[in-house]
Design a protein around this motif. Sequence first.
Motif, PDB file in Angstrom:
ATOM      1  N   MET A 173       3.246   3.202  -6.117  1.00 31.95           N
ATOM      2  CA  MET A 173       2.150   3.272  -7.097  1.00 31.95           C
ATOM      3  C   MET A 173       2.395   4.399  -8.094  1.00 31.95           C
ATOM      4  SD  MET A 173      -1.097   2.775  -4.533  1.00 31.95           S
ATOM      5  CE  MET A 173      -1.195   1.389  -3.409  1.00 31.95           C
ATOM      6  N   LYS A 190      -5.508   8.851  -4.000  1.00 32.07           N
ATOM      7  CA  LYS A 190      -6.428   8.586  -2.893  1.00 32.07           C
ATOM      8  C   LYS A 190      -5.686   8.424  -1.576  1.00 32.07           C
ATOM      9  CE  LYS A 190     -10.184   6.479  -5.576  1.00 32.07           C
ATOM     10  NZ  LYS A 190     -10.932   5.242  -5.864  1.00 32.07           N
ATOM     11  N   GLU A 221      -4.770   4.281 -13.555  1.00 36.63           N
ATOM     12  CA  GLU A 221      -5.211   3.443 -12.429  1.00 36.63           C
ATOM     13  C   GLU A 221      -4.248   3.558 -11.252  1.00 36.63           C
ATOM     14  OE1 GLU A 221      -6.148  -1.279 -11.474  1.00 36.63           O
ATOM     15  OE2 GLU A 221      -5.863  -0.609 -13.554  1.00 36.63           O
ATOM     16  N   TYR A 222      -2.934   3.462 -11.540  1.00 40.99           N
ATOM     17  CA  TYR A 222      -1.939   3.555 -10.465  1.00 40.99           C
ATOM     18  C   TYR A 222      -1.956   4.946  -9.823  1.00 40.99           C
ATOM     19  CZ  TYR A 222       0.348  -0.946 -11.344  1.00 40.99           C
ATOM     20  OH  TYR A 222       0.630  -2.282 -11.446  1.00 40.99           O
ATOM     21  N   GLY A 280       0.793  -1.229   0.000  1.00 44.69           N
ATOM     22  CA  GLY A 280       0.000   0.000   0.000  1.00 44.69           C
ATOM     23  C   GLY A 280       0.821   1.272   0.000  1.00 44.69           C
ATOM     24  N   THR A 300      -4.410   7.102  -9.727  1.00 47.35           N
ATOM     25  CA  THR A 300      -5.648   7.317  -8.978  1.00 47.35           C
ATOM     26  C   THR A 300      -5.550   6.708  -7.584  1.00 47.35           C
ATOM     27  OG1 THR A 300      -6.944   7.307 -11.028  1.00 47.35           O
ATOM     28  CG2 THR A 300      -8.143   6.949  -8.979  1.00 47.35           C
ATOM     29  N   LYS A 301      -4.996   5.495  -7.508  1.00 50.20           N
ATOM     30  CA  LYS A 301      -4.813   4.847  -6.198  1.00 50.20           C
ATOM     31  C   LYS A 301      -3.861   5.650  -5.317  1.00 50.20           C
ATOM     32  CE  LYS A 301      -5.637   0.080  -7.789  1.00 50.20           C
ATOM     33  NZ  LYS A 301      -5.013  -1.254  -8.001  1.00 50.20           N
TER      34      LYS A 301
END
Length: 675
Positions: free
Chosen positions: A462, A487, A480-481, A457, A483-484
């Motif tokens: 990421m 967040k 996608e990476y 995590g 965005t994670k």
Amino acid sequence: MMSAAADEVDEMCASCGIPAGDDIKLKNCTACYLVKYCSIKCQKEHRSQHKKECKKRAAELRDELLFTQPEGTHLGDCPICFIPLPLPPRHKNKMNEVSYHLCCSKSICLGCVYESRLKIAEQSLEQKCPFCRTPYPEDDADAGRLMKMRLAANDPVALGAAAGRCLAEGKFSDAFKYAKQAAALGDLHAHLHLGYLYMEGKGVEADGKKGNYHLEESAIGGHPTARCNLGKGEGQWGNHERAMKHFIIAANQGSDVAVEQLREGFKEGHVSKDDFAEALRAYQRAVDATKSPQREAAKRNPDLLLLREMKDASMDEADEMCASCGVPACDDIKLKNCNACKLVKYCGVECQKEHRSQHKRACKRRAAELRDELLFKQPESTHLGDCPICFIPLPPHPDKFMMMACCCKVICLGCAYADLLRQLEGKLGITCAFCRQPRATSEKETDRNYMKRIEAGDPVAMRQMGAKRELDGDYSAAFEYWTKAAKLGDAEAHNQLSIMYQEGKGVEKDEGKDTYHMEKAAIAGHPGARYNLAMQEGRNGSDERAVKHLIISANLGHDMSIEMLKESYTDGDVSKEDYAAALRAYQAAIDATKSPQRGAALDAQSKGLVRWGREHGSQKCKRMASELRDELLFTQPKSTHLGDCPICFIPIPPDSDKYYINACCSKVICDGCRH
């Protein structure tokens, strides 16, 4: 000797001509004070003849009163130290130097509060008001009781405070009710609130004439904010001479808003150089008059000023009621704040929807204000933070730091270079300077390290994997990476997402989402994102907001921002003082990132002795080690191994027959000192 005929005219009714006597008392026309009448009937009959002259003189008298410089501000002096109270700060992130005490409705300077708190802390006394010695309320109920007592006593200050609180929460009808009562009792801040309500038509029917009257009443009493509002209104109507008069009076009271308006007026030619200079001097005198050693000590020790908050119970009751249906909060009913503005509370989603039409405008305005407060707050550092080894701020330049794939830590080149020298000199294996894991020797091993961190995590991993996927042209995976990572709070990921939404790579172009992610990155301290926001504001014509962004990013040490500020200063969009302050802050930020180790690393890099990359292989490592060894080997020593004679401090010759070693102290001395 005065003319008797003139006295007779002064003491005669302007309508019927009857002279004043013991039985007949004449009264002045209360508008112009030019004539007198014996009765209301005579005044009405004479109105048609006197009307024009009366209005002209009344306007002259009003202007004389309006443009008279007040002796102080509406706040007056502190009731304890009798030093003028400072005006509240323009920005909410700055300390308000005046404390309002609910028990006696007195505004006391923080210097006197500070002295009182010192005495309380030293002698372990009960917390009491510095003015009336009333113990501070124990809880909200006690504070509510005090507030109700002040309101019941028709205290104009308490009524004005209640009006201000209602106004901030969008309860305009209640605000008008409290403000009208307070204004009737002479509260200048209440006049200001009434002026706003009448001008905007909130809680009462719009009436520009009444709004202007209340603003004038507040300004005449010494309220600089009302004075500035009048000045802005006159400027909008093209009455620049009257506008500048208002701003000069407010500047003489210590209003920084008025000084900014005068600066703009000076640039546009509406105020002379001499008047502007005199206003600046008067402004500084007004500011200096509010200073004292106690107040300066209070600013340096804000923790000692943490007094128990005294809330208005009537306002608490309003806070604890649903803004739509009015149901009060209790054990069974929990109210929730409006997430956007935090001004009102609701008992349920249905009530929030029903109240939306009434609350929408105030909500949007307050939400925008809260967003701007957060957006234009100076970050303590860049998004990179400090190096985790030397704890010195990392410079905002990608060629001056490196990211370790094994632990995803960003370290400065100084620590990386020092650790590399240690490993080469000790013939150790090449490991990470932070986690001591062996360095990756291939792209495949680097990717494997990233994936381990992603599974744990780690937002940095990421973000790095997203960058690799973008280089490969796989924008969907990159999105996608990122965005994670975004967040999880990664500022660089927000910055990359804003670029994707701006250019439409992997996603549809979306200006709203582009700005949102740019702002999130800027708030987190990303100087590049802040610079991009400034460019966007400049394209939209918001030069003032653009300059604010540039100053914030320049304060973080961003080169492009300081260059753009230089251009803005040349174009006249930035004042000399703001530009000079930004230059000093920029240099301070740059100096804070320097260290001897980082200087040595950059020097070695410039000489080609070391080439930094993500990872390096064993062959390159051996070549670098050989080059470093040769550099050390062929460096000219400053002296021989013998050094200087400890007696005469002259270098000892390297010939063995020209120096002597004393057995008693093992000191090497020259032949001259021995003899």
